[in-house]
Design an enzyme around this catalytic site. Structure first.
Site, PDB file in Angstrom:
ATOM      1  N   GLY A  55       0.996  -1.205  -0.087  1.00 59.30           N
ATOM      2  CA  GLY A  55      -0.125   0.058  -0.093  1.00 59.30           C
ATOM      3  C   GLY A  55       0.779   1.230   0.025  1.00 59.30           C
ATOM      4  O   GLY A  55       1.749   1.226   0.812  1.00 59.30           O
ATOM      5  N   ALA A  56       0.837   2.244  -0.758  1.00 54.28           N
ATOM      6  CA  ALA A  56       1.427   3.292  -1.094  1.00 54.28           C
ATOM      7  C   ALA A  56       2.020   4.168   0.047  1.00 54.28           C
ATOM      8  O   ALA A  56       3.251   4.194   0.345  1.00 54.28           O
ATOM      9  CB  ALA A  56       0.967   4.282  -2.090  1.00 54.28           C
ATOM     10  N   ARG A  95      10.245  -0.885  -4.721  1.00 54.72           N
ATOM     11  CA  ARG A  95       9.348  -1.181  -5.477  1.00 54.72           C
ATOM     12  C   ARG A  95       9.138   0.211  -6.369  1.00 54.72           C
ATOM     13  O   ARG A  95       9.099   1.476  -5.873  1.00 54.72           O
ATOM     14  CB  ARG A  95       7.796  -1.260  -4.907  1.00 54.72           C
ATOM     15  CG  ARG A  95       8.013  -2.655  -4.060  1.00 54.72           C
ATOM     16  CD  ARG A  95       6.301  -2.918  -3.407  1.00 54.72           C
ATOM     17  NE  ARG A  95       5.442  -3.159  -4.515  1.00 54.72           N
ATOM     18  CZ  ARG A  95       4.132  -3.467  -4.089  1.00 54.72           C
ATOM     19  NH1 ARG A  95       3.697  -3.163  -3.140  1.00 54.72           N
ATOM     20  NH2 ARG A  95       3.511  -3.661  -5.197  1.00 54.72           N
ATOM     21  N   ASP A 249      -1.340   4.774  -6.552  1.00 51.04           N
ATOM     22  CA  ASP A 249      -0.001   4.686  -6.105  1.00 51.04           C
ATOM     23  C   ASP A 249       1.036   5.960  -6.371  1.00 51.04           C
ATOM     24  O   ASP A 249       2.093   6.134  -6.305  1.00 51.04           O
ATOM     25  CB  ASP A 249       0.661   3.507  -6.626  1.00 51.04           C
ATOM     26  CG  ASP A 249      -0.344   2.352  -6.008  1.00 51.04           C
ATOM     27  OD1 ASP A 249      -1.240   2.003  -6.303  1.00 51.04           O
ATOM     28  OD2 ASP A 249       0.472   1.787  -4.835  1.00 51.04           O
ATOM     29  N   ASN A 259      -2.593   2.910 -10.495  1.00 52.07           N
ATOM     30  CA  ASN A 259      -3.388   2.226  -9.249  1.00 52.07           C
ATOM     31  C   ASN A 259      -3.227   0.639  -9.706  1.00 52.07           C
ATOM     32  O   ASN A 259      -2.862   0.197 -10.786  1.00 52.07           O
ATOM     33  CB  ASN A 259      -4.803   2.549  -9.097  1.00 52.07           C
ATOM     34  CG  ASN A 259      -5.210   2.072  -7.585  1.00 52.07           C
ATOM     35  OD1 ASN A 259      -4.583   2.506  -6.877  1.00 52.07           O
ATOM     36  ND2 ASN A 259      -6.320   1.515  -7.662  1.00 52.07           N
ATOM     37  N   LYS A 260      -3.540  -0.070  -8.872  1.00 50.37           N
ATOM     38  CA  LYS A 260      -3.625  -1.609  -8.961  1.00 50.37           C
ATOM     39  C   LYS A 260      -4.146  -2.053 -10.386  1.00 50.37           C
ATOM     40  O   LYS A 260      -5.222  -1.605 -10.682  1.00 50.37           O
ATOM     41  CB  LYS A 260      -4.340  -2.368  -7.680  1.00 50.37           C
ATOM     42  CG  LYS A 260      -4.214  -3.603  -7.685  1.00 50.37           C
ATOM     43  CD  LYS A 260      -2.814  -4.347  -7.762  1.00 50.37           C
ATOM     44  CE  LYS A 260      -1.751  -4.100  -6.639  1.00 50.37           C
ATOM     45  NZ  LYS A 260      -0.485  -4.515  -6.859  1.00 50.37           N
TER      46      LYS A 260
HETATM   47  O1  MRU Z   1       0.532  -3.673  -4.766  1.00 43.96           O
HETATM   48  P1  MRU Z   1       0.238  -3.029  -3.727  1.00 43.96           P
HETATM   49  O2  MRU Z   1      -0.856  -3.882  -2.716  1.00 43.96           O
HETATM   50  O3  MRU Z   1       1.183  -2.152  -2.711  1.00 43.96           O
HETATM   51  O4  MRU Z   1      -0.658  -1.854  -4.348  1.00 43.96           O
HETATM   52  C1  MRU Z   1      -1.095  -0.584  -3.659  1.00 43.96           C
HETATM   53  C2  MRU Z   1      -2.507  -0.689  -3.500  1.00 43.96           C
HETATM   54  O5  MRU Z   1      -2.943  -1.336  -2.597  1.00 43.96           O
HETATM   55  C3  MRU Z   1      -3.341   0.155  -4.294  1.00 43.96           C
HETATM   56  O6  MRU Z   1      -3.270   0.115  -5.846  1.00 43.96           O
HETATM   57  C4  MRU Z   1      -4.003   1.051  -3.805  1.00 43.96           C
HETATM   58  O7  MRU Z   1      -5.147   1.317  -4.362  1.00 43.96           O
HETATM   59  C5  MRU Z   1      -3.128   2.482  -3.613  1.00 43.96           C
HETATM   60  S1  MRU Z   1      -2.593   2.425  -1.868  1.00 43.96           S
HETATM   61  C6  MRU Z   1      -3.727   3.188  -1.036  1.00 43.96           C
END
Ligand code: MRU
Length: 369
Positions: A55-56, A95, A249, A259-260
């Site tokens: 999570g960012a 990352r 992110d 984003n994801k």
């Molecule tokens: O790969 P992750 O689980 O670290 O990805 C980040 C996320 O959970 C998201 O994309 C999220 O929507 C942004 S973080 C609040």
């Protein structure tokens, strides 16, 4: 947020040993609740890399605590400046997509710039990491306040019938130290007695939705329904989604959002069905140095095993099983870019703005060069 009767953040310093950073192991949720101790820069790197923490905003905070642990690794032989720069570079490299990691590590480095004594370096780094946690928590609180207005308006229009919110991945308190970006408005709405219901995308391949968002909402007694990632479009056609709120992110200064993986497809479906599509994000997720998300954001590629295998709970333990022929070649892109034109608005700690350079600049003029 509460787990049972106890309040937790997703990262904190061990109250009995300040040389230990403690995190909730997100690889094990929702099956077991375990706390992991991080004692070195390597521990922090590995925890970010294997997504014990994810999570960012949280990986940003973890990177900041990593810099604190780097100061504890200094001894009389250490070239201090070189050591700190190496640790910063190493942590940032872990990352690539979420900008919060480099933002937070640079925040600590900036504070350390003119500090000389070892004791002061350690104290300054720890204070900076704690400050980042406080900033992110406050950001989420403010995002909650602004996002709540959107939910309230829909609730009024629906004359109090439950507001159906669709979300992707996990932008909850686990990802954001506390409250969450996407979840803060939802928790506030619930507190105010506004009926809400959340459609939770399972979020293959790592299932942050089914494992983490479902867990968080359940712990907080928010009604939710888990759906396969492909279901959102159908639900939107059936008018069963009132609003989509996702995290970010990295957001460019022109409002493109990384984003994801899978977020873009939800935005397309929302656009086609005229359903408001919002991204909730703190300014620590905005990269003010870039404009074009498609060209300038590096998309993380992860281990194909995450696609070819599923991890779940069976026979009393967490297990991984293969779900495709042996030797299958799989591609695992961690994120995608939703172009600004598909986004209704950005919910930030300063308010809601349209995803345009003009509006982002009006809100965050002090961050533009
Ligand atoms: O790969 P992750 O689980 O670290 O990805 C980040 C996320 O959970 C998201 O994309 C999220 O929507 C942004 S973080 C609040």
């Amino acid at each position: 947020m509460k787990i049972g009767d106890q309040n937790y953040q997703s990262i904190w310093i061990d109250e009995n040993d300040p040389a230990v950073v403690r995190v909730i192991d997100q690889q094990k949720l929702p099956f077991t609740f375990e706390i992991k101790d991080l004692r070195s820069v390597d521990d922090v790197y590995n925890a970010i890399d294997d997504m014990t923490v994810r999570g960012a905003p949280l990986i940003g905070a973890a990177g900041a605590f990593g810099m604190y642990l780097a100061t504890l690794e200094i001894n009389s032989q250490t070239n201090i400046r070189e050591h700190l720069s190496n640790a910063a570079r190493f942590l940032i490299s872990c990352r690539p997509t979420a900008v919060n990691l480099s933002w937070a590590v640079s925040f600590v480095m900036e504070k350390l710039k003119d500090v000389q004594s070892l004791t002061s370096l350690t104290k300054t780094a720890l204070d900076a990491a704690v400050e980042i946690c406080e900033i992110e928590k406050e950001n989420c609180r403010q995002i909650g306040k602004y996002g709540l207005k959107l939910i309230e308006a829909i609730s009024r229009k629906k004359k109090g019938a439950p507001v159906n919110i669709l979300t992707h991945c996990n932008a909850g308190w686990l990802a954001c130290i506390d409250y969450g970006t996407v979840t803060a408005p939802i928790y506030l709405a619930q507190e105010k007695g506004i009926p809400v219901h959340v459609w939770v995308d399972e979020t293959r391949p790592r299932n942050q939705g089914s494992k983490l968002t479902a867990y968080e909402l359940g712990q907080n007694k928010v009604p939710y329904t888990l759906i396969p990632d492909n279901t959102g479009g159908y639900l939107m056609q059936q008018k069963l989604v009132d609003i989509v709120i996702v995290g970010s992110d990295r957001t460019t200064k022109k409002g493109d959002v990384a984003n994801k993986i899978g977020t873009y497809l939800k935005a397309l479906a929302a656009f086609d069905n005229k359903i408001p599509f919002y991204c909730a994000l703190p300014s620590s997720s905005i990269d003010f140095s870039i404009s074009d998300g498609m060209k300038e954001i590096i998309i993380e590629k992860r281990d194909p095993d995450e696609v070819t295998h599923l991890t779940g709970f069976a026979e009393g333990k967490i297990q991984s099983i293969r779900i495709c022929p042996e030797d299958t070649i799989a591609a695992n892109y961690g994120f995608d870019i939703t172009p600004a034109r598909l986004i209704t608005g950005l919910i930030t700690e300063k308010g809601i703005c349209r995803p345009t350079e003009k509006d982002i600049k009006e809100m965050f003029s002090y961050k533009f060069n």
